[in-house]
Write a protein that holds these residues in place. Sequence first.
Motif, PDB file in Angstrom:
ATOM      1  N   TYR A 135       1.494   1.687  -4.504  1.00  0.00           N
ATOM      2  CA  TYR A 135       0.971   0.519  -3.780  1.00  0.00           C
ATOM      3  C   TYR A 135       0.393  -0.505  -4.759  1.00  0.00           C
ATOM      4  O   TYR A 135       0.649  -1.706  -4.656  1.00  0.00           O
ATOM      5  CB  TYR A 135      -0.093   0.982  -2.784  1.00  0.00           C
ATOM      6  N   GLU A 136      -0.391  -0.025  -5.733  1.00  0.00           N
ATOM      7  CA  GLU A 136      -0.973  -0.934  -6.725  1.00  0.00           C
ATOM      8  C   GLU A 136       0.107  -1.529  -7.624  1.00  0.00           C
ATOM      9  O   GLU A 136       0.040  -2.703  -7.982  1.00  0.00           O
ATOM     10  CB  GLU A 136      -2.016  -0.200  -7.573  1.00  0.00           C
ATOM     11  N   THR A 165       2.475  -1.786   3.905  1.00  0.00           N
ATOM     12  CA  THR A 165       1.784  -2.995   3.467  1.00  0.00           C
ATOM     13  C   THR A 165       1.703  -4.036   4.571  1.00  0.00           C
ATOM     14  O   THR A 165       0.872  -4.938   4.511  1.00  0.00           O
ATOM     15  CB  THR A 165       2.478  -3.602   2.232  1.00  0.00           C
ATOM     16  N   THR A 193       1.624  -4.346  -5.772  1.00  0.00           N
ATOM     17  CA  THR A 193       0.711  -5.490  -5.682  1.00  0.00           C
ATOM     18  C   THR A 193       0.602  -6.217  -7.015  1.00  0.00           C
ATOM     19  O   THR A 193       0.688  -7.454  -7.077  1.00  0.00           O
ATOM     20  CB  THR A 193      -0.680  -5.020  -5.222  1.00  0.00           C
ATOM     21  N   ILE A 243       2.876 -10.760  -0.512  1.00  0.00           N
ATOM     22  CA  ILE A 243       2.368  -9.528  -1.120  1.00  0.00           C
ATOM     23  C   ILE A 243       2.790  -8.328  -0.284  1.00  0.00           C
ATOM     24  O   ILE A 243       2.820  -7.200  -0.744  1.00  0.00           O
ATOM     25  CB  ILE A 243       0.831  -9.601  -1.242  1.00  0.00           C
ATOM     26  N   ASN A 244       3.162  -8.573   0.956  1.00  0.00           N
ATOM     27  CA  ASN A 244       3.437  -7.463   1.867  1.00  0.00           C
ATOM     28  C   ASN A 244       4.835  -6.883   1.728  1.00  0.00           C
ATOM     29  O   ASN A 244       5.022  -5.680   1.698  1.00  0.00           O
ATOM     30  CB  ASN A 244       3.232  -7.928   3.314  1.00  0.00           C
TER      31      ASN A 244
END
Length: 724
Positions: free
Chosen positions: A605-606, A673, A609, A387-388
């Motif tokens: 960012y969302e 992240t 993700t 996820i990072n």
Amino acid sequence: MQEKIYDLVSFQGDRLARKIKNYLDEVFKDESEAILYYKEPDYATPTDILPTFTVCSKKYGIFVFIYYDYTSELLTEINDKFWIIKGNKTKNKILDFQDYCFKLDNDIKMPSNEIYEDIKIHKYVLFPLISSETISVNLKRQNVTLLFEDFNGYKLLKDIPEVNIDNEDWSKMLSVIQKSNILTKETEYIVDTPISNVRDAIAYNNQQISLFDEDQLDASMTITEGAQRIRGLAGSGKTVILSIKAARLHRKYKDAKIIYAFSTQSLYNQVTKLVNKYYSKLTGEKINPDKLEIIHAWGGKYSGPGVYYNICLSNGIKPLTVRDLYGYPDKFEEACNRLLTNNLKQEYDYILVDEAQDMPVSFFKLLEKVTKPPKNIIWAYDDLQTINSTKIPEPKELFGVNNDGSLKVPLLPSNDYILKKSYRNHKDVLMSALAFGFGMYSKNDFVQIIKEKSTWESLGFFVEKGLEFGEETIITRPTENSPNKIDQEFKSLPIVNKYAAVSTSEELEVTAKHINHLIYNELVKPEDIMVVDLQRDSKKRLATLQNYLYSNNILSVMPGLVEGAKDFMRENHVTLTTVRRAKGNEVPIVFVLGCEKIYLANSLYEKRTFRNMLFVAMTRAKGWLYLSGQKDVFNLFQEEVKKMWKDIQDGYYKFDFPTEEDFKSIEKLNLLTLDGERSEKLQNQADQLADILGQSDVSELEMFMDEETLKKLENLILRGKSKE
């Protein structure tokens, strides 16, 4: 002749074996398909002997060699019943070798292997330090050939009849020798073409892969000193490879303390089954859990053993709990960092780490601290499942450096394995998942990208052109790197299926109807179906779906939400789960609900993700994929699919590479992240700014701002508009 020397530690110190290998290289120099194995295959016998070499020849059959390093002063007589060593009678050791060859022969001829060729096994016992003239030999009942110090002059193939094994039996025989058939071959339900339903298609798909490719075989079998890294996409066999490696290490070093660590609780049952199955085939026994521990990375008083938890207990330190670490964005990272401040015992001989992309750097530093020299740490990861970011740190950052600047855990190039083939996912599933995950075909959502050509190629792709800022880029995936081609034999069900609904209720009802059809009409086993929900209220939504299924007499399980986190793929139950719980698992058919979520993100960012969540969910499918969402927003999803679909079916991506400015934003996002604490702080500040702007009259608010702040807001707004 090809060579497969997996026990590098033993071979490097085996002078006589190297001498014999030189002889065999010359004997089989004209056979390009012949394969030489050192101390393979492994079978449990009363004396636990292994051959020095096994040579598989397509032209002549199987040759098995073992040598004994006795000199003529020590060994003076060999007969059917005994040897005379130092003047004393000793059991005839050739009998032990015969026991081994008997097991090998029986394994190959096992009816379920369906090898119809009568493959001969030619047996040789070598005494390279003894002259035939100085020893008394009286063997009448032993079907072996003895060779002595002049073995180099022996015409090995002179009287051996040719058998010319056909391709199908050759592949099956190698599968037995490699033991890859132990974990990959489905033996209970065999089908052939034409395929009549989805259940048969699932079984047929499982049957097709019973032989590892070269990269998988080398990664799983090689035993060496020091660090090893295994990289590959979803479905490239990383968990199977680590399971085989763990079993082989436990078999070779029975007293060694070994850990197999993972991040997703639901992996426990799968890994335990794989390791025990392979180890049992080698030894007839189960693993010793006191020596080989299969455990979660964290662990706890109620969740069970874990690497962190066990290290704390072993060193007399009270383990921290989630409650103790309230307020920290990455609680596990903080727990490991605090533990690192203590003097810790070096107590582990080998540590294997699955799902390494999900572990914090502090966890790797902890592993280095508790592992004995020469730091036998083996980690496997998927660059694209984290996820990072699209890559995890190199060994220098993971484990640190010594005072002199040298790496604490050096990684030799020969111990860095790259798995280019993805056996799990059909090409269309893998490529569409990656396109969604990166946002290649979206309007403004390019959230991840790989700039390095070498990285693309290590993942099994080929860069035709591009990777320059703002330029058209074309990247292909060679067909051989996606061997799953079940749609060529079974065309009734498309590989990727999509459906839209007007409401949550309708989406769940339609999903239940599809599952009902698969189970009752296509005879699919319930445990071969997984439903992954992307939405925040997944527990409530999946509970509703569970009721729909139950009304049709279909049982289901919700691991980590209702049942235990390890309770994945329960027999006769459909699995209902979330992305985080699904990671590391795979089933033939996957339903992904709530796909419209990727268009409902409020920030870059969302977006990153949510798209990564979709990628992970889609790549759980070994066969077929169902994607659903609610109309209006889901129409955006349909449009994105339409843009990518023709390219993907033709095996390539075509897109404009991000501009330099956008690429810098993506790189900045990569760094943010990786820093969970800073990311959470920035997210909170962004939320506060949104609240202020939403609750105030902006014209009045402007009167309280200085020129510099106003300028920053203006630039931010202009930048946002330029991307529309």
